[in-house]
Scaffold this active site. Structure first.
Site, PDB file in Angstrom:
ATOM      1  CG  HIS C  80      -1.856   1.326   1.454  1.00  0.00           C
ATOM      2  ND1 HIS C  80      -2.362   1.874   0.647  1.00  0.00           N
ATOM      3  CD2 HIS C  80      -1.448   2.240   2.477  1.00  0.00           C
ATOM      4  CE1 HIS C  80      -2.807   3.193   1.225  1.00  0.00           C
ATOM      5  NE2 HIS C  80      -2.053   3.328   2.355  1.00  0.00           N
ATOM      6  CG  ASP C 109       7.588  17.039 -26.955  1.00  0.00           C
ATOM      7  OD1 ASP C 109       7.629  16.968 -25.588  1.00  0.00           O
ATOM      8  OD2 ASP C 109       7.164  16.488 -27.750  1.00  0.00           O
ATOM      9  CD1 TRP C 144       6.602   3.749   4.323  1.00  0.00           C
ATOM     10  CD2 TRP C 144       7.596   4.331   2.512  1.00  0.00           C
ATOM     11  NE1 TRP C 144       7.038   5.204   4.569  1.00  0.00           N
ATOM     12  CE2 TRP C 144       7.729   5.696   3.668  1.00  0.00           C
ATOM     13  CE3 TRP C 144       8.241   4.916   1.267  1.00  0.00           C
ATOM     14  CZ2 TRP C 144       8.306   6.937   3.667  1.00  0.00           C
ATOM     15  CZ3 TRP C 144       8.706   6.097   1.224  1.00  0.00           C
ATOM     16  CH2 TRP C 144       8.838   7.198   2.378  1.00  0.00           C
ATOM     17  CB  SER C 174      11.202   5.932 -14.281  1.00  0.00           C
ATOM     18  OG  SER C 174      10.045   6.665 -14.575  1.00  0.00           O
ATOM     19  CB  SER C 175      12.183   9.397 -10.450  1.00  0.00           C
ATOM     20  OG  SER C 175      10.755   8.733 -10.057  1.00  0.00           O
ATOM     21  CG  HIS C 258      12.039  15.378   5.125  1.00  0.00           C
ATOM     22  ND1 HIS C 258      11.204  15.299   6.137  1.00  0.00           N
ATOM     23  CD2 HIS C 258      12.003  16.752   4.508  1.00  0.00           C
ATOM     24  CE1 HIS C 258      10.233  16.306   5.923  1.00  0.00           C
ATOM     25  NE2 HIS C 258      10.830  17.217   5.143  1.00  0.00           N
ATOM     26  CD  GLU C 260       9.535  10.236  -2.821  1.00  0.00           C
ATOM     27  OE1 GLU C 260      10.574  10.442  -3.542  1.00  0.00           O
ATOM     28  OE2 GLU C 260       8.643   9.606  -3.265  1.00  0.00           O
ATOM     29  CE1 TYR C 262       8.226  20.063   2.883  1.00  0.00           C
ATOM     30  CE2 TYR C 262      10.038  18.738   3.446  1.00  0.00           C
ATOM     31  CZ  TYR C 262       9.021  19.556   3.612  1.00  0.00           C
ATOM     32  OH  TYR C 262       8.851  19.670   4.947  1.00  0.00           O
ATOM     33  CB  SER C 273       0.037  27.831  -6.780  1.00  0.00           C
ATOM     34  OG  SER C 273       0.568  27.435  -5.387  1.00  0.00           O
ATOM     35  CG  HIS C 307      12.056  15.042  10.874  1.00  0.00           C
ATOM     36  ND1 HIS C 307      11.814  16.111  10.193  1.00  0.00           N
ATOM     37  CD2 HIS C 307      11.647  14.000  10.175  1.00  0.00           C
ATOM     38  CE1 HIS C 307      11.404  15.937   9.037  1.00  0.00           C
ATOM     39  NE2 HIS C 307      11.320  14.719   8.907  1.00  0.00           N
ATOM     40  CG  HIS C 308      11.625  10.525   8.821  1.00  0.00           C
ATOM     41  ND1 HIS C 308      10.337  10.326   8.696  1.00  0.00           N
ATOM     42  CD2 HIS C 308      11.948  11.515   8.447  1.00  0.00           C
ATOM     43  CE1 HIS C 308       9.853  11.269   8.066  1.00  0.00           C
ATOM     44  NE2 HIS C 308      10.863  11.910   7.718  1.00  0.00           N
ATOM     45  CB  THR C 333       5.374  24.828   5.215  1.00  0.00           C
ATOM     46  OG1 THR C 333       6.643  24.135   5.001  1.00  0.00           O
ATOM     47  CG2 THR C 333       4.181  23.889   4.686  1.00  0.00           C
ATOM     48  CE  LYS C 336       4.434  27.051  -1.802  1.00  0.00           C
ATOM     49  NZ  LYS C 336       5.107  26.289  -2.675  1.00  0.00           N
ATOM     50  NE  ARG C 455       3.825   3.593  10.767  1.00  0.00           N
ATOM     51  CZ  ARG C 455       4.712   4.572   9.881  1.00  0.00           C
ATOM     52  NH1 ARG C 455       5.494   5.112  10.134  1.00  0.00           N
ATOM     53  NH2 ARG C 455       4.769   4.225   8.421  1.00  0.00           N
TER      54      ARG C 455
HETATM   55  C1  HEM Z   1       5.128  21.298   8.094  1.00  0.00           C
HETATM   56  C2  HEM Z   1       5.949  20.195   7.632  1.00  0.00           C
HETATM   57  C3  HEM Z   1       6.292  18.683   8.159  1.00  0.00           C
HETATM   58  C4  HEM Z   1       6.812  18.377   9.373  1.00  0.00           C
HETATM   59  C5  HEM Z   1       7.161  19.348  10.316  1.00  0.00           C
HETATM   60  C6  HEM Z   1       6.711  17.061   9.391  1.00  0.00           C
HETATM   61  C7  HEM Z   1       7.466  16.414  10.402  1.00  0.00           C
HETATM   62  C8  HEM Z   1       7.338  14.816  10.319  1.00  0.00           C
HETATM   63  C9  HEM Z   1       8.274  14.054  11.481  1.00  0.00           C
HETATM   64  C10 HEM Z   1       8.788  14.863  12.478  1.00  0.00           C
HETATM   65  C11 HEM Z   1       7.861  13.063  11.099  1.00  0.00           C
HETATM   66  C12 HEM Z   1       8.454  11.757  11.943  1.00  0.00           C
HETATM   67  C13 HEM Z   1       7.348  11.066  12.757  1.00  0.00           C
HETATM   68  C14 HEM Z   1       7.901  10.070  13.431  1.00  0.00           C
HETATM   69  O1  HEM Z   1       7.910   8.940  12.848  1.00  0.00           O
HETATM   70  O2  HEM Z   1       7.915   9.785  14.526  1.00  0.00           O
HETATM   71  C15 HEM Z   1       7.256  12.896   9.994  1.00  0.00           C
HETATM   72  C16 HEM Z   1       6.729  11.718   9.320  1.00  0.00           C
HETATM   73  C17 HEM Z   1       6.401  11.545   8.190  1.00  0.00           C
HETATM   74  N1  HEM Z   1       5.847  12.590   7.264  1.00  0.00           N
HETATM   75 FE1  HEM Z   1       6.089  14.702   7.687  1.00  0.00          FE
HETATM   76  N2  HEM Z   1       6.327  16.563   8.168  1.00  0.00           N
HETATM   77  C18 HEM Z   1       5.671  17.808   7.365  1.00  0.00           C
HETATM   78  C19 HEM Z   1       5.482  17.680   6.310  1.00  0.00           C
HETATM   79  C20 HEM Z   1       5.070  16.433   5.682  1.00  0.00           C
HETATM   80  C21 HEM Z   1       4.756  16.374   4.200  1.00  0.00           C
HETATM   81  C22 HEM Z   1       4.520  17.494   3.351  1.00  0.00           C
HETATM   82  C23 HEM Z   1       4.757  15.046   3.757  1.00  0.00           C
HETATM   83  C24 HEM Z   1       4.291  14.478   2.429  1.00  0.00           C
HETATM   84  C25 HEM Z   1       3.525  14.782   1.552  1.00  0.00           C
HETATM   85  C26 HEM Z   1       5.034  14.137   5.010  1.00  0.00           C
HETATM   86  C27 HEM Z   1       4.964  12.808   5.179  1.00  0.00           C
HETATM   87  C28 HEM Z   1       5.511  12.205   6.032  1.00  0.00           C
HETATM   88  C29 HEM Z   1       5.489  10.646   6.081  1.00  0.00           C
HETATM   89  C30 HEM Z   1       5.016  10.008   4.987  1.00  0.00           C
HETATM   90  C31 HEM Z   1       6.020  10.252   7.409  1.00  0.00           C
HETATM   91  C32 HEM Z   1       6.131   8.965   7.812  1.00  0.00           C
HETATM   92  C33 HEM Z   1       7.126   8.057   7.313  1.00  0.00           C
HETATM   93  C34 HEM Z   1       7.136   6.810   7.934  1.00  0.00           C
HETATM   94  O3  HEM Z   1       7.406   6.775   9.128  1.00  0.00           O
HETATM   95  O4  HEM Z   1       6.639   6.189   7.215  1.00  0.00           O
HETATM   96  N3  HEM Z   1       5.322  14.970   6.055  1.00  0.00           N
HETATM   97  N4  HEM Z   1       6.940  14.106   9.420  1.00  0.00           N
HETATM   98 CU    CU Z   2      10.397  14.081   7.271  1.00  0.00          CU
END
Ligand code: HEM
Ligand code: CU
Lengths: 233, 121, 663
Positions: C80, C109, C144, C174-175, C258, C260, C262, C273, C307-308, C333, C336, C455
């Site tokens: 998923h 093009d 993932w 591809s990317s 990370h 990614e 964005y 926008s 931060h992850h 952010t 915006k 999770r």
């Molecule tokens: C204000 C902006 C953002 C902040 C401050 C932020 C912060 C964080 C932090 C600290 C985590 C880690 C949490 C943890 O695993 O304990 C996290 C996880 C995640 N964030 Fe964000 N994030 C932001 C924006 C976004 C955006 C724009 C996306 C995607 C479109 C996103 C997608 C994710 C995903 C997919 C995870 C989980 C990854 C995983 O553990 O599988 N975040 N974010």
């Molecule tokens: Cu992140």
């Protein structure tokens, strides 16, 4: 223009605009050259990841052989000496640096194909694109030969890609670099084939330039590897 | 952001347009660059064989500086970034900086500096 | 030359239709067709990912359910996540890059049309490869982010992870190929006068995303190479017994991971926008700030990865640095978000479906951003990490953000691609069901997460206070699914029965709306000359663009000579004395002429099958690796060498054939 695009075959038009043809590019620069620089930027991150890993794992192998230190019992059942061969690698580094010199001369020769031939013996040699392309490719192959020698002697001394962290990260890093050199050699040989078939001229300079940029980049990566992997203990 | 400076007038044709400038360096520059590269490499290898220097604090920094100079020389003269459109410089330098910061950050996180010098942490 | 602003009556038959046989699709190098292929393929994969999500929610609807085994559950959530990110949102964004970038910058093009086709085919084959694992019952099951050493042979000996590793390598190619292409396109294919600071916001966002791709993907490539080598050749990168560091994979993955996120959100930001100014009838608020904020987000995005990983214990310095950079990134952010709100402020709003989705993004992404800032604080994150709270966060940003933006973009640009509007009535149903379903699904996860529900558990005991929240989430998923089905119905039905769109259905200001819908293969019969950021409003509503910088009279930058009595093409300019800049520069709205590129003498690239063959060769080469693990060494070698040969030969054939006929 048809000339230039025959090599890589994409929009290579630049400053000319005929009424029905392509509009000029917005910067006046060639598309392919922008793409290759973006590619080289990307490669910076690729090698950054490889180099970081090598350095992170430096000194963390639990068994020998090690790059700069001998491995004595009890860590290694039979004593092993430090494995990196600085004299040989210095020679191969020199070879690669000289290949970059040959490469710039090849590009210059292609660019000046249209100009009248100068008189001196050396000046005439300088204008031979085939000579310098061959030179670059052969120096590249020599470098690869050194690498093959290095790899096999390491294997004889008991270091393979599976032996320890040093082996894994060393062979992967330098192997990736070697693969890049190999691709570069193939690229040069392709240019040579074109040179023999129809002669490379100023119109092809852009395509030679692309190969040259790539080639030099592979060279600067080696400059970094030589210091970080071989010289720093 | 230099959005306007990126537009060169279209007046320039052929070589310049293809990103090859006319004030291209020549043989005399090229061989000098090669000599410089060779000399620096020779010095690098030479100091590698001076045990007292290897043991000193200056060893690693001087190696890093020398290889940075070699790196920059090849990039500026052989990859002719010094003479080329500044767009190319941007396309290369920005990723290079991010790459270097990433390497340093990773080494820091893995305790590379504290292991070795004990001083930085 | 037509300088009139009134759209001609639209007649679909007049527009260029082109060939439509299957061969024409396999060989196409037209960015619009490739964009369409991307759109259909990624919508399909998005639905597949949605089915997987539905299965996950069914399992979790109540305590101790056993619809699926633990192992199958692992495969479900891994596929998923992987599908949604790499086969759903990213290629949906790529569909818009392909379709819109050339149109928005006034090009015929992309810079490398065949490379573009190659990118698509690699993506398609990579997606098929990855999902083929279902058929042999060994879908990836390592999450993932595939943490090593869990994903090494020692702990995951099946083919599952092989599919994942190899599949991601294929998709990465591809990317990357697409990114080099779009960087070059944006830098070099802009119409005269289309300065960087006149580019539409979507193109800006897309441009910046390409740099993220180019710098982030090599890192995961290397992390995957290490894993591949460990798995196939017995290296030690992730072997703890050999002294390897268990954090190596995590760091490399998140250095990619990370940026990614964005890569996933910025294209959607770009779409809204475009949508918000159009339906507010106001130029976007603070355009330059929007551009710089996006650049800043992208740059900072490379400095927050750890931060992850707060839970692994990086020590006070690491935690502090990454906590602070993460909080900092919330500033651009937030800028915006405020700019979108100020754009709407005082505008004459029209609540079309596209606008509803755009506003949905602003609201829901903000919620996700706020929970993001919450786990930017290491002590708080220790409580939240690996719980459903994080799941709530990233679904608010990914579903509430990326997907809302992309749906908005689909409603907005469907008429451009097909000449017909999607039904607004069905669209409204779609939006509201999705909005309610999404909140009902993901909002309760904040609570179950804070109450400690981890999770990636395939089932849970009753009595921990999680039942209600899980039940709500599963109901919400049902509502989402209904909304999605309505969308699919709308999407296919409107293709033949939708209202005819006309040339400027929304009254939008950007170049892509100055040409017929769907556009002829050459896009612009005459390359436009651009004198401001909102060229069509210069024509139709100059009042709106008064504040926007224009090329001034006498300013000869880029051939756009607004003072001239002649248009750049040499025709006398009928409106030379009128004050409207856009008109003077030869800007106009093109009618559908039904004429082909050949008739107009416009050189277009020839169709070719070689990119597809090259992509196929590459995929075969990678597939060969799989046979190593079923102990078929000769077969593995034969496949890899065969694939490599096919790839190399078709690459040579491609590169040595000129793009278009000599002219
Ligand atoms: C204000 C902006 C953002 C902040 C401050 C932020 C912060 C964080 C932090 C600290 C985590 C880690 C949490 C943890 O695993 O304990 C996290 C996880 C995640 N964030 Fe964000 N994030 C932001 C924006 C976004 C955006 C724009 C996306 C995607 C479109 C996103 C997608 C994710 C995903 C997919 C995870 C989980 C990854 C995983 O553990 O599988 N975040 N974010
Ligand atoms: Cu992140």
């Amino acid at each position: 223009m048809a000339h230039a695009s025959a090599l890589t075959g994409d929009h290579s038009h630049s400053a000319h605009d005929d009424a029905h043809g392509h509009p000029p590019t917005s910067t006046g620069l060639d598309n392919k050259k922008i793409a290759i620089w973006a590619f080289i930027g990307s490669e910076c991150m690729l090698f950054a990841s490889l180099i970081s890993t090598y350095l992170i794992y430096k000194g963390r192998s639990v068994v020998g052989p090690y790059p700069h230190d001998a491995c004595l019992p009890p860590q290694c059942s039979t004593p092993l000496k430090a494995i990196l061969n600085i004299p040989i690698t210095s020679a191969s580094t020199f070879v690669l640096l000289m290949s970059s010199l040959a490469m710039v001369l090849a590009l210059a020769a292609v660019e000046l194909k249209d100009q009248p031939m100068p008189s001196g013996w050396w000046s005439r040699r300088l204008r031979s694109s085939k000579l310098w392309l061959w030179m670059t490719a052969l120096l590249g192959i020599t470098f690869l030969g050194f690498q093959a020698f290095e790899f096999t002697s390491f294997v004889h001394e008991g270091l393979t890609i599976r032996t320890n962290l040093f082996g894994s990260s060393f062979f992967t890093l330098t192997g990736f670099h070697g693969a890049h050199v190999t691709a570069g050699v193939l690229w040069l040989l392709t240019l040579l084939a074109i040179d023999y078939r129809r002669g490379l001229g100023p119109k092809d300079a852009i395509n030679v330039d692309l190969a040259a940029l790539y080639w030099h980049f592979v060279d600067v990566v080696w400059i970094a590897i030589f210091t970080l992997v071989y010289l720093i203990k | 952001m230099a959005h306007d400076t990126q537009h060169e007038p279209h007046a320039n044709v052929d070589h310049t347009a293809m990103g090859i400038t006319h004030e291209h360096p020549t043989w005399s520059t090229y061989w000098k660059v090669a000599v410089v590269l060779t000399l620096i490499t020779a010095v690098e290898v030479w100091i590698y064989y001076i045990p007292s220097f290897v043991a000193s604090r200056a060893f690693v920094p001087s190696l890093l500086i020398m290889s940075a100079v070699k790196f920059a020389t090849v990039v500026m003269f052989y990859m002719h970034l010094r003479y080329d459109h500044k767009l190319f410089r941007a396309l290369f330098t920005a990723p290079l900086i991010i790459a270097i910061i990433t390497i340093v950050g990773l080494l820091f996180l893995f305790g590379y500096f504290s292991h070795r010098t004990g001083a930085l942490l | 030359m037509a300088t009139t602003a009134t759209a001609p009556a639209y007649a679909p038959t007049e527009s260029y239709v082109g060939e439509s046989g299957i061969w024409s699709w396999l060989t196409t190098v037209d960015h619009k067709r490739i964009g369409t292929l991307y759109l259909f393929t990624s919508l399909f994969f998005f639905l597949v990912g949605g089915v997987e999500a539905g299965m996950i929610r069914a399992q979790l609807a109540g305590p101790n359910k056993d619809l699926f085994s633990a192992d199958l559950y692992n495969q479900l959530f891994t596929m998923h996540g992987t599908t949604m990110i790499f086969l759903g949102v990213m290629p949906l964004s790529a569909a818009f890059f392909n379709y819109l970038i050339p149109l928005q910058i006034g090009a015929r093009d992309v810079a490398f049309p065949r490379l573009n086709a190659f990118s698509y085919w690699v993506f398609l084959l990579g997606g098929i490869f990855m999902n083929f694992s279902w058929i042999i019952g060994a879908a990836p099951n390592g999450g993932w982010f595939g943490y090593a050493p869990l994903t090494t042979m020692q702990y995951s000996a099946g083919l599952n992870i092989d599919f994942w590793v190899i599949g991601l390598q294929i998709l990465g190619v591809s990317s990357l190929a697409a990114a080099f292409n779009f960087i070059t396109t944006v830098i070099n294919m802009r119409a005269p006068g289309m300065n960087l600071m006149r580019m539409p916001m979507f193109t800006w966002n897309a441009f910046i995303v390409q740099f993220l791709l180019v710098l982030a993907f090599p890192v995961i490539t290397i992390a995957l190479v290490f894993l591949q080598f460990d798995r196939f050749f017995g290296t030690n990168f992730y072997t703890m017994a050999a002294g390897a560091d268990p954090l190596l994979w995590q760091h490399l993955f998140w250095i990619f991971g990370h940026p990614e996120v964005y890569i996933l959100i910025l294209p959607a930001f770009g779409l809204v926008s475009e949508i918000i100014p159009t339906f507010s009838r106001k130029p976007i608020f603070g355009y330059p700030v929007m551009v710089y904020a996006t650049m800043l987000i992208a740059f900072l995005g490379f400095g927050v990865w750890a931060h992850h990983m707060f839970a692994v214990g990086m020590g006070p310095i690491g935690d502090t640095v990454f906590g602070v950079t993460t909080m900092l990134i919330a500033i651009p952010t937030g800028v915006k978000i405020f700019n979108w709100i100020f754009t709407m402020w005082g505008g004459s709003l029209r609540f079309t479906t596209a606008m509803k989705f755009a506003i949905g993004l602003v609201a829901l992404f903000t919620i996700g951003g706020i929970s993001g800032v919450m786990h930017a604080s290491p002590p708080a994150d220790l409580q939240q990490t690996d719980t459903y709270f994080v799941v709530a966060h990233f679904h608010y940003v990914l579903f509430g953000g990326s997907m809302m933006g992309i749906f908005g973009g689909i409603y907005y640009y469907y008429p451009k691609m097909t000449g017909r509007l999607l039904s607004e009535k069905l669209g409204s149903w779609h939006f509201w069901l999705m909005f309610i379903g999404m909140n009902l699904t993901f909002f309760p996860m904040h609570f179950s997460g804070l109450m400690g529900m981890p999770r990636r558990i395939y089932t849970y005991d009753a009595g921990q206070g999680w039942e209600l929240f899980n039940k709500l989430s599963t109901y919400g998923t049902g509502i989402l699914a209904v909304g999605l089905l309505i969308f699919v119905w709308n999407f296919f039905r409107s293709y033949s029965t939708g209202e005819i769109a006309g040339i400027v259905p929304w009254g939008a200001p950007t170049l892509e709306w100055s040409i017929p819908s769907p556009p002829p293969e050459y896009n612009f019969a005459r390359i436009p000359k651009v004198t401001s950021r909102l060229p069509l409003w210069d024509l139709t509503a100059p009042r709106l663009t008064r504040e926007v910088p224009h090329t001034e009279a006498g300013d000869k930058r880029l051939d756009v000579d607004v003072a001239s009595k002649h248009t750049a093409t040499g025709h006398p300019n009928p409106t030379a004395n009128a004050p409207r800049q856009g008109v003077e520069a030869g800007m106009h709205i093109e009618r559908a002429t039904g004429r082909t590129a050949r008739e107009l003498g416009i050189p277009m690239p020839n169709p070719t099958i070689k990119p597809l063959i090259c992509a196929l060769g590459m995929t075969i080469m990678f597939t060969g690796l799989l046979f190593i693990h079923v102990n078929r060494m000769p077969l593995a070698l034969a496949t890899m060498i065969g694939g490599a040969l096919l790839m190399t030969l078709s690459l040579y054939a491609w590169v040595l054939t000129p793009l278009e006929d000599a002219h």
